[in-house]
Write a protein that holds these residues in place. Structure first.
Motif, short mmCIF file in Angstrom:
data_model
loop_
_atom_site.label_atom_id
_atom_site.label_comp_id
_atom_site.label_asym_id
_atom_site.label_seq_id
_atom_site.Cartn_x
_atom_site.Cartn_y
_atom_site.Cartn_z
N GLN A 1 0.82 -1.19 0.00
CA GLN A 1 0.00 0.00 0.00
C GLN A 1 0.87 1.26 0.00
O GLN A 1 1.94 1.28 0.62
N PRO A 2 0.43 2.32 -0.69
CA PRO A 2 1.18 3.59 -0.64
C PRO A 2 1.11 4.21 0.75
O PRO A 2 0.26 3.86 1.57
N TRP A 3 1.98 5.15 1.01
CA TRP A 3 2.11 5.71 2.36
C TRP A 3 0.84 6.41 2.82
O TRP A 3 0.51 6.41 4.01
N TYR A 4 0.09 7.01 1.88
CA TYR A 4 -1.10 7.76 2.29
C TYR A 4 -2.27 6.85 2.63
O TYR A 4 -3.34 7.35 3.00
N LYS A 5 -2.11 5.54 2.54
CA LYS A 5 -3.16 4.62 2.95
C LYS A 5 -2.80 3.86 4.22
O LYS A 5 -3.51 2.94 4.61
N HIS A 6 -1.75 4.27 4.88
CA HIS A 6 -1.36 3.63 6.12
C HIS A 6 -2.29 4.06 7.26
O HIS A 6 -2.96 5.09 7.19
N THR A 7 -2.27 3.27 8.32
CA THR A 7 -3.19 3.50 9.45
C THR A 7 -2.96 4.86 10.10
O THR A 7 -3.93 5.58 10.42
N ALA A 8 -1.72 5.26 10.28
CA ALA A 8 -1.43 6.53 10.94
C ALA A 8 -1.98 7.71 10.15
O ALA A 8 -2.52 8.68 10.72
N VAL A 9 -1.88 7.65 8.84
CA VAL A 9 -2.40 8.74 8.00
C VAL A 9 -3.91 8.80 8.08
O VAL A 9 -4.51 9.88 8.20
N HIS A 10 -4.56 7.64 8.01
CA HIS A 10 -6.02 7.61 8.12
C HIS A 10 -6.49 8.10 9.49
O HIS A 10 -7.52 8.77 9.59
N MET A 11 -5.74 7.77 10.53
CA MET A 11 -6.10 8.25 11.87
C MET A 11 -5.96 9.76 11.96
O MET A 11 -6.78 10.43 12.60
N ALA A 12 -4.92 10.30 11.33
CA ALA A 12 -4.73 11.75 11.37
C ALA A 12 -5.87 12.47 10.64
O ALA A 12 -6.42 13.46 11.13
N ILE A 13 -6.24 11.95 9.46
CA ILE A 13 -7.32 12.58 8.69
C ILE A 13 -8.66 12.36 9.37
O ILE A 13 -9.45 13.29 9.55
N GLY A 14 -8.93 11.11 9.75
CA GLY A 14 -10.22 10.78 10.35
C GLY A 14 -10.42 11.40 11.73
O GLY A 14 -11.57 11.55 12.16
N GLY A 15 -9.37 11.74 12.43
CA GLY A 15 -9.52 12.36 13.74
C GLY A 15 -9.58 13.87 13.67
O GLY A 15 -10.30 14.51 14.46
N PHE A 16 -8.84 14.46 12.72
CA PHE A 16 -8.76 15.92 12.68
C PHE A 16 -10.07 16.55 12.17
O PHE A 16 -10.50 17.58 12.71
N LEU A 17 -10.70 15.97 11.17
CA LEU A 17 -11.91 16.59 10.60
C LEU A 17 -13.06 16.63 11.61
O LEU A 17 -13.69 17.68 11.77
N PRO A 18 -13.40 15.55 12.31
CA PRO A 18 -14.44 15.68 13.35
C PRO A 18 -14.05 16.64 14.46
O PRO A 18 -14.89 17.39 14.97
N PHE A 19 -12.77 16.65 14.83
CA PHE A 19 -12.33 17.58 15.86
C PHE A 19 -12.49 19.03 15.42
O PHE A 19 -12.91 19.89 16.20
N SER A 20 -12.15 19.32 14.15
CA SER A 20 -12.28 20.69 13.66
C SER A 20 -13.73 21.14 13.64
O SER A 20 -14.01 22.33 13.78
N CYS B 1 -19.25 10.15 7.75
CA CYS B 1 -18.86 10.45 6.36
C CYS B 1 -17.38 10.18 6.13
O CYS B 1 -17.00 9.58 5.11
N ILE B 2 -16.54 10.61 7.05
CA ILE B 2 -15.11 10.38 6.91
C ILE B 2 -14.80 8.89 6.92
O ILE B 2 -13.96 8.39 6.16
N SER B 3 -15.49 8.15 7.76
CA SER B 3 -15.27 6.71 7.83
C SER B 3 -15.61 6.03 6.52
O SER B 3 -14.85 5.17 6.03
N VAL B 4 -16.73 6.41 5.92
CA VAL B 4 -17.13 5.81 4.63
C VAL B 4 -16.10 6.13 3.55
O VAL B 4 -15.70 5.24 2.77
N ALA B 5 -15.66 7.37 3.49
CA ALA B 5 -14.69 7.76 2.47
C ALA B 5 -13.37 7.01 2.65
O ALA B 5 -12.80 6.48 1.68
N LEU B 6 -12.85 6.95 3.88
CA LEU B 6 -11.58 6.27 4.12
C LEU B 6 -11.70 4.77 3.88
O LEU B 6 -10.73 4.14 3.40
N THR B 7 -12.84 4.20 4.20
CA THR B 7 -13.04 2.77 3.96
C THR B 7 -13.04 2.47 2.46
O THR B 7 -12.47 1.47 2.01
N TYR B 8 -13.67 3.33 1.67
CA TYR B 8 -13.67 3.12 0.22
C TYR B 8 -12.25 3.19 -0.34
O TYR B 8 -11.86 2.36 -1.17
N PHE B 9 -11.49 4.18 0.09
CA PHE B 9 -10.11 4.29 -0.40
C PHE B 9 -9.28 3.08 0.01
O PHE B 9 -8.39 2.64 -0.72
#
Length: 604
Positions: A455-474, A512-520
């Motif tokens: 998998q490419p680096w942008y599909k790793h768990t840490a990246v998904h956690m950063a994206i999936g956690g920051f948007l709900p927090f914002s 919404c973020i979960s659905v998008a990240l799961t599809y990717f």
């Protein structure tokens, strides 16, 4: 009648267990009837959770201290009300009555000086109305020479408002009153004092003034909210709510439009008339369809995953119940600790939700050790809570703070979990196990798992956690400040309608973020979505804890071991709860999405 050092009103606890609201009933007085004034607690102005009993200071006190029976919420809130020496009668004005004469030793003067220098304030309670004031007066002036003056307020003016036969509001004033200076070593004298080798003599006095008010008793909470002893920072912040709503609308639109267009193309490519077998189709295809025989392969650590889902569902139910009760007006600002009591009762009663959801899904995914699953579910939050509380309570007990729970309250809370919470978890688990059907998977799962490509680096768990956690927090970052200012400050939060909107926004963004990240994730032929869906949005709790660090250092004036241990301990627990709730929402959103897309495929 049971007599305790801190007596507990067990009748109130029974009423709470029956889910009766805590309503501030009006007490009717007649001319000259005594109005009891209770002394409660003192503590540093900037440390809301560091409180001590008022009688720990060298002040006027009765020979026999008689404590008021308290509700469970009041005890948890650190209240320790005791009858005072103040004689107040309904609608009877009093001028400069002597409360008591005190001779302060050098040690007691130093104790008062230290309390005044740390900006100690006191809290009295009259007819369920809190009355706040500072213990003394401190003045810093000049650089060379430097002036440091400390004075003790020995006279208090009580201003009480009434309407008909009920009390509406009360406060205390020291206007036009000169403080008694307290010099180093307990010496010195001031007005109304006498200095001697035996100590400092002071005379405490008080006055009572009654004023008629046109505000009805049912609306007296408005008068308390308008009072400004503590700084006002909460305002109706519609701009931030509109900003969050716009974010949600854009995010929803982005996810729906983009995913539907992509899925439409995928369906058009996959759902073609094919004469070959499923294996032949897999050889010339790629993307998320090629892993349809692995996407419903059950994950490792089934019991832990189901426990997370069960406890997360419990806290979603608990949070919704608290907000709905608040919207219905069941939490009166004059009732101390009402939300605390309701939260404890609802946590015990909603334990059946965690047991049912956890064991039901655990049985669906072919889990065998359902008894262990129930035990893990019941202890997933209660064990960290007990460990955190043990540390925090020990620090409070060591410092003599009123936030340290008495033994009777500890036994009551333990009994509530042992007799109500844990049995309901077991009952819910048994019912969930018996009602569990088969796992609804639209695709069959092969015995041999497919190899996952690199998998490419942008599909790793840490990246998904950063994206999936920051948007709900914002989406909730602005509202989070007001919540922190309420929980860790002096504010009375009343904007529960806005809170409900923000709560819905948080859940919507997480889904919404979960659905998008799961599809990717699936588009890269990686079928390990089970735990990834929980961790991606559940990482919002990490952002919330980081924000708590920022709030402590930059948005508050809290300090000291007692306040810091409580703040960071319970902030960590709060972040854990948010992770459980959002992880649960994220998982079910991803599962629903995956079932939908694979059900829409034509497969051999």
């Amino acid at each position: 009648k049971l007599q305790h050092v801190y007596p507990l009103d067990y009748t109130s606890c029974v009423l709470l267990l029956c889910l009766l609201p805590q309503i501030g009933w009006a007490i009717n007085y007649k001319q000259g009837d005594p109005v009891v004034l209770y002394v409660n607690k003192v503590g540093p102005y900037h440390n809301p959770q560091e409180t001590y009993h008022y009688y720990t200071l060298p002040v006027c006190r009765p020979k026999e201290v008689r404590h008021k029976a308290l509700s469970l919420g009041e005890v948890l809130d650190g209240d320790r009300m005791a009858e005072s020496l103040y004689k107040i009668h309904f609608k009877d004005n009093t001028e400069r009555q002597i409360l008591c004469h005190l001779t302060l030793s050098e040690k007691e003067v130093d104790q008062l000086r230290e309390a005044i220098e740390e900006l100690y304030y006191f809290e009295f309670v009259l007819d369920d109305i809190p009355i706040w004031g500072f213990v003394g007066y401190m003045e810093e002036s000049g650089f060379l020479p430097h002036s440091h003056k400390v004075g003790l307020w020995t006279h208090l003016d009580f201003n009480i408002e009434y309407n008909g036969d009920s009390v509406i509001f009360a406060n205390v004033s020291v206007k036009d009153v000169k403080p008694v200076p307290l010099e180093e070593g307990g010496g010195g004298a001031g007005r109304g004092t006498g200095g001697s080798s035996e100590g400092l003599s002071v005379t405490h006095t008080y006055s009572v003034h009654w004023f008629e008010s046109h505000l009805p008793h049912a609306r007296r909470a408005e008068r308390l909210r308008d009072y400004s002893f503590f700084p006002k920072t909460l305002e109706i912040h519609w701009l931030s709510i509109i900003n969050s709503l716009v974010l949600v609308v854009l995010l929803l639109g982005f996810v729906i439009i983009i995913l539907m267009r992509v899925l439409k193309n995928d369906f058009a490519r996959y759902n073609v008339e094919e004469d070959g077998s499923c294996d032949d189709l897999d050889q010339g295809d790629n993307g998320w369809k090629i892993i349809h025989t692995d996407v419903f392969r059950f994950p490792p650590y089934k019991s832990l995953l189901c426990s997370v889902l069960g406890v997360g569902a419990q806290f979603l139910t608990l949070a919704t119940g608290i907000i709905v009760m608040a919207l219905l007006g069941m939490f009166n600002v004059h009732r101390h600790g009402a939300i605390n009591s309701a939260a404890i009762v609802l946590y015990a009663l909603t334990s059946c939700v965690s047991g049912y959801c956890s064991c039901n899904f655990y049985t669906q995914i072919h889990g065998q050790r359902w008894v262990w699953n129930i035990i893990l579910t019941s202890s997933l939050f209660s064990a960290p809570l007990f460990l955190t509380w043990s540390v925090v309570n020990s620090v409070h007990w060591w410092s003599g703070s009123t936030q340290a729970l008495p033994a009777s309250t500890v036994l009551l809370l333990l009994g509530a979990w042992v007799l109500v919470g844990f049995p309901l978890t077991v009952i819910g688990g048994i019912v969930g196990k018996n009602r569990a059907g088969s796992f609804q998977a639209p695709c069959r799962t092969r015995n041999i798992p497919r190899q996952i490509p690199q998998q490419p680096w942008y599909k790793h768990t840490a990246v998904h956690m950063a994206i999936g956690g920051f948007l709900p927090f914002s989406a909730i970052s602005v509202e989070l400040y007001y919540i922190f200012a309420t929980v860790w400050g002096r504010e009375h939060y009343t904007l529960y309608g806005i809170l409900l909107c923000v709560f819905a926004i948080l859940l919507s963004v997480g889904a919404c973020i979960s659905v998008a990240l799961t599809y990717f994730l699936l588009s890269g032929e990686d079928y390990r979505w089970w735990w990834r869906s929980i961790l991606s949005t559940g990482s919002t709790g990490l952002f919330i804890f980081v924000y708590s660090l920022f709030y402590y250092h930059n948005r508050s004036s809290m300090s000291g071991l007692v306040q810091s241990v409580e703040f960071f301990g319970y902030s960590l627990l709060t972040a854990f709860v948010f992770s459980l709730m959002l992880g649960t929402v994220s998982f079910w959103a991803s599962l629903t999405f995956i079932r939908y897309i694979y059900r829409s495929l034509k497969m051999d």
